[in-house]
Design an enzyme around this catalytic site. Structure first.
Site, PDB file in Angstrom:
ATOM      1  N   ILE A 109       0.771  -1.139  -0.151  1.00 43.13           N
ATOM      2  CA  ILE A 109       0.147   0.232  -0.058  1.00 43.13           C
ATOM      3  C   ILE A 109       0.692   1.536  -0.055  1.00 43.13           C
ATOM      4  O   ILE A 109       0.539   1.942  -0.601  1.00 43.13           O
ATOM      5  CB  ILE A 109      -0.542   0.086   1.461  1.00 43.13           C
ATOM      6  CG1 ILE A 109      -1.970  -0.765   0.952  1.00 43.13           C
ATOM      7  CG2 ILE A 109      -1.160   1.388   2.049  1.00 43.13           C
ATOM      8  CD1 ILE A 109      -3.232   0.189   1.352  1.00 43.13           C
ATOM      9  N   ASP A 110       2.003   0.878   0.334  1.00 44.39           N
ATOM     10  CA  ASP A 110       2.370   1.961   0.668  1.00 44.39           C
ATOM     11  C   ASP A 110       4.168   2.824  -0.956  1.00 44.39           C
ATOM     12  O   ASP A 110       4.242   3.619  -0.346  1.00 44.39           O
ATOM     13  CB  ASP A 110       4.108   2.205   1.994  1.00 44.39           C
ATOM     14  CG  ASP A 110       3.174   1.571   3.181  1.00 44.39           C
ATOM     15  OD1 ASP A 110       1.624   2.288   3.308  1.00 44.39           O
ATOM     16  OD2 ASP A 110       3.401   1.326   4.432  1.00 44.39           O
ATOM     17  N   ARG A 164      -7.214  20.183  14.929  1.00 52.37           N
ATOM     18  CA  ARG A 164      -7.639  19.054  15.019  1.00 52.37           C
ATOM     19  C   ARG A 164      -7.047  17.743  14.399  1.00 52.37           C
ATOM     20  O   ARG A 164      -6.560  17.988  12.930  1.00 52.37           O
ATOM     21  CB  ARG A 164      -9.348  18.768  14.713  1.00 52.37           C
ATOM     22  CG  ARG A 164     -10.213  19.575  15.944  1.00 52.37           C
ATOM     23  CD  ARG A 164     -11.027  18.985  17.176  1.00 52.37           C
ATOM     24  NE  ARG A 164     -11.954  19.965  17.826  1.00 52.37           N
ATOM     25  CZ  ARG A 164     -11.133  20.526  18.364  1.00 52.37           C
ATOM     26  NH1 ARG A 164      -9.803  21.610  18.226  1.00 52.37           N
ATOM     27  NH2 ARG A 164     -12.121  21.612  19.002  1.00 52.37           N
ATOM     28  N   GLU A 174       2.622   8.984   8.723  1.00 49.01           N
ATOM     29  CA  GLU A 174       2.568   8.088  10.804  1.00 49.01           C
ATOM     30  C   GLU A 174       3.797   8.112  10.817  1.00 49.01           C
ATOM     31  O   GLU A 174       4.082   7.662  11.978  1.00 49.01           O
ATOM     32  CB  GLU A 174       1.587   6.378  10.530  1.00 49.01           C
ATOM     33  CG  GLU A 174       2.804   5.507   9.564  1.00 49.01           C
ATOM     34  CD  GLU A 174       1.566   4.341   9.348  1.00 49.01           C
ATOM     35  OE1 GLU A 174       1.123   3.706   8.562  1.00 49.01           O
ATOM     36  OE2 GLU A 174       0.711   3.747  11.167  1.00 49.01           O
TER      37      GLU A 174
END
Lengths: 342, 342, 342, 342
Positions: A127-128, A266, A222
């Site tokens: 996926i990366d 946020r 991430e």
């Protein structure tokens, strides 16, 4: 020919399209038989096997996940690991070739087994998009599309509330998803593991955008590590290695931005929705072609090789080509995107 | 530098992302000024011009269509056409470079003007993916995705009613959209302009699928020509040249299949929904990069050249590279897909 | 008539469609003039006002968020709060009626002001669907749809990895989003604030599903409180009040399930993506109709009333009807859904 | 209890969710057994039956179409039709109750059979939302959503080319889909079977929108009849009854608009994509609840009744309530929408 297929590592949109492409291609071109090993190397080492007749792959190319199941088992672990036993499993089940669909770890195991003489061909899966030897991998386009759609949604909330919105996307070691989704969504800052960025940089980009009347949007992979003194950010939740102690780095960046700019900020962590569900048309086409090509590779006894995309065409490359190093976002691609920051 | 932008020909998802990429890139890297010519060559020849400050491109990369408008006007038509007058328009408006975003016809006009000495750079644009010199064009991925999602929907109706479903997609001269959407959707037959296919072939594919219990799915490009005696199909609505007299070729194929197989058959023509609306993330990234690269090309006085995609990188190629011939689906790609037919 | 519009509280898909419906309806039926107060009560108290001519609402019904901005300011706070000052602001700006689009808190403020004699009509707004006096509120359908699509994606990952997937959706005080998205996605357990459920219940539902070969799916509203001894779960991250100390309740439930069942369990918190972006067609129609009806209510001097949906028709109800109590999920609706658990 | 289920008439998103709701509800509440009759009344009369154990409905609520197949066969046709034979089929297969999921024609047949004493309960099904006795039917929301998304796409093409776009949506006898999709998409004119509109009206709406700088959008239901002298429009392709001789009414309206206004006008007929594919969350919830309620109705021997939606609650109504007349768009709803035309 009797070909065994397995899928290993994290699930990825397009896995089923690869399986279908391989099975239909092999049956229709060569009258092959197909079986599937369940749950990655676990099924290979334990000999857990199911038949894959034509009807078993009916309509699956648009299904996310993998009908074979997957796991993170290593083929060299435990008493059932290693080439001798796996070779025996293949023989016992009359499997002439093993098609391995997986990422870096999976292909590393496959390479060792192929080097030991096992009849293995590969299909790169991540996926990366962090595998070398191929322009793109299936699943990446879907992940970017899902991420972009989600971030599009976040923007209207940011604009209505005059807030900074931080979106954390997948990418533990590389920032391809963040780079593409961030560029597609018009992010004012993109933070990726490959490129060192300071808190001051982030604050500047955010404030520039806010001063022009925008609701600043920060997309962070991430695996991003905040540059600078670790102590300086420990109250934001970073440990000594600069990694978030709790939650993800997106939360840390959000706290940093709010503290430094005074703007309400946020964070949304997209998480698993990026890797499941219906694959994009792009990924279905790529995955179908790769599956067909991998079945051909098995027929050509192209052991130790995986199928790969270059431009618009498929090629075969040795496993080693994918394993020398991770395919990182080059500085030039980051610089290109960074022109649009702020 | 003061750069004029125009968009010409059929609209295409990603046009606005190109404009935004060019404007932001030029302003942030070089402090450029941008203006837009309205409605393609019409605005260029008539000098209809609007300012494109930074805020004019705010948030537009996810908007379909073009904020500049478009038309099919030819730059050599009428008293205002031709290099002398257009050169004057550019001078009067202090435009140092003209960025032309368009397809084959537009780029052909741009080439003639550049050959006559005008400062023109290009960005290739075609939903159909039929331009040479570039791996893909923006808009194509979106068209394939929309087509695939629509065809996914048609399938459940076909299966519930045990019908043959025919889907006509865009592609007047080439079958790229049909090839990719058909492959992604798992079509039992794909019919494209480049490849000669007889009624017997179609009937065989449909009947094979039906006999296996499937609801046959046929994806046909609008430019497909049915092979064989024209007279034989005149009652289905084909004229002497083998073209449909009314409606599209999808309807003709549906009537043919129903007549020959006795199976209830329905056609849906996807039409304009394939070319409008929110671009896919893939197209937004590609278009943004192309726009930025085209602004750089203008700064490098790369007149007569267009920016293009090869693999994952952008390059510059002369207009002529895109204009020698249409980029057709090669027989090898059709054969690859055809393995899955029936 | 000159009507002022304001949007207040959390943003919600459909706010812009309400604004457009009111403006177009008022202009075309009565030749009204419209202005907007910026950022909710803040703009009302501070007199920050913008004109809303017809062209200002062009094409906005499909835009998420609110073009007027929003805030959580209370109309009774500070020196500028209260009916006298607000009344003066309306007079100074020649505003004959104030249209308040907001949720419980906003409508409570609006009621007090209307009771004090101000010319106020209301439009109920809540993503959570927790307002009484109306069958549904706009934004809820979009939130459920986005949640369902995201959960559909999570399922394929759960199935491929044989994991339990926990999805935390919005709903601080009521479980409507969890109930509907969970039912639409086929959840094996739905956890909502209104209904007491023990850890044993959850474990039983998860294990039943797993034993039938499914990847268990748990949908939990953010306001769900785990029943039972608080101490028992403090190691999972619950404080003395039974609320999660860090992160959301979804993470707590995931840790609980993994600890009690031994099954690998992952949580995804959908967060802000549920409340932004393009509204569903359902919400656009409902919001447009509510906006038009609210403009009519202003013309009828229906002060202190809000427009509401009952069945397929719109009605007017006093603010008090919406404010007596939160509209909770009734036990009967939970029981109906619970039949499908496990 | 042993309950037989059948689905009849055109397919509709949500049919499978009804089946799943009924099967799971009946099994879990009462330990029922379920069977399915294949392809509507055809399977009922011919006794073609399949078992529907719990696992057969696994994951189907998000699948379009019907796993049971459907047809337009009438239960009174042929030697196998009529209550005596069907009653015998039920007895032979030990079926205690027949759950009929269908639209007007299907329910009319079901009513006759129930009146003759057969144990039949019903679930109303129509994409067109034209059944009385229920606020909404499942499938309608999905059709409106798909239509709206497609029309959103058409708009950007219209705006880029300064064209009039005509979208023909489903609705042979009623205009609910056109009304809702048109309102959601911001149409400048909506044309439906229930309301008489002249060519002059259409032209006026189109020209008003164009004069304000918009690309006019006309949404027309397939059953719309152009008012006025038939002869006047025969050159546009209308027959003596005012119906289009070839293609749909959308094409006729497009030719009319182009002829009368001189504006370039294009028609897109959405066709079958409106009725297939993944149901919306709204439809999945409604359909699941209806299926569960229908199983309860069978247990209560509520023969001759169907389950229906009123507000947010389900009720039972006699078949006759749905059959007295079609549920047409009332003039008041059209007038409400028409305020936004032009």
């Amino acid at each position: 020919m009797r070909i065994g297929i397995m899928t290993s590592g994290g699930d990825c949109p397009g896995l089923n399209a690869v399986i279908r492409g391989a099975v239909l291609g092999g049956i229709k071109r060569h009258g092959d038989e197909f079986v599937g090993f369940k749950d990655g190397w676990k099924g290979v080492t334990e000999g857990e096997i199911i038949d894959l007749p034509r009807q078993s792959v009916r309509g699956i190319s648009k299904q996310g996940g993998t009908i074979l199941g997957t796991s993170r088992v290593n083929p060299y672990d435990g008493p059932l690991g290693g080439p001798e036993h796996i070779s025996e499993v293949l023989k016992e089940n009359s499997v002439d070739a093993l098609m391995v669909i997986g990422g870096e770890g999976t292909l590393a195991g496959a390479k060792r087994l192929a080097d030991a003489g096992l009849p293995i061909v590969g299909v790169p899966k991540t996926i990366d998009n962090d595998l070398n030897g191929t322009d793109y991998t299936f699943g990446f386009d879907t992940a970017v599309q899902i991420g972009t759609e989600a971030i599009d949604r976040l923007r209207t909330t940011g604009e209505s509330h005059h807030r900074v919105m931080v979106a954390e996307v997948m990418g533990r070691h590389v920032g391809w998803i963040a780079l593409h989704a961030g560029m597609a969504a018009g992010a004012h800052a993109i933070l990726i593991p490959e490129v060192s960025v300071t808190a001051d940089d982030i604050v500047q980009w955010v404030e520039e955008a806010f001063d022009r009347g925008r609701a600043p949007l920060v997309v962070v992979a991430e695996g991003f590590l905040l540059d600078g003194s670790d102590e300086a950010y420990s109250h934001l939740g970073l440990d000594e290695a600069g990694r978030p102690r709790l939650g993800g780095v997106g939360e840390v960046v959000a706290r940093l931005v709010q503290e430094r700019t005074g703007l309400e900020t946020r964070c949304t962590t997209l998480g698993y929705i990026q890797r499941g569900g219906v694959p994009s048309a792009y990924d279905r086409v790529l995955a179908t072609r790769l599956g067909m090509a991998a079945a051909e590779a098995a027929h050509d006894h192209a052991w130790g090789q995986m199928v790969a995309l270059r431009g618009t065409e498929l090629h075969r490359v040795p496993f080693s080509a994918a394993l020398q190093s991770l395919k990182k976002v080059p500085q030039s691609r980051y610089d290109e995107a960074a022109i649009l920051f702020g």
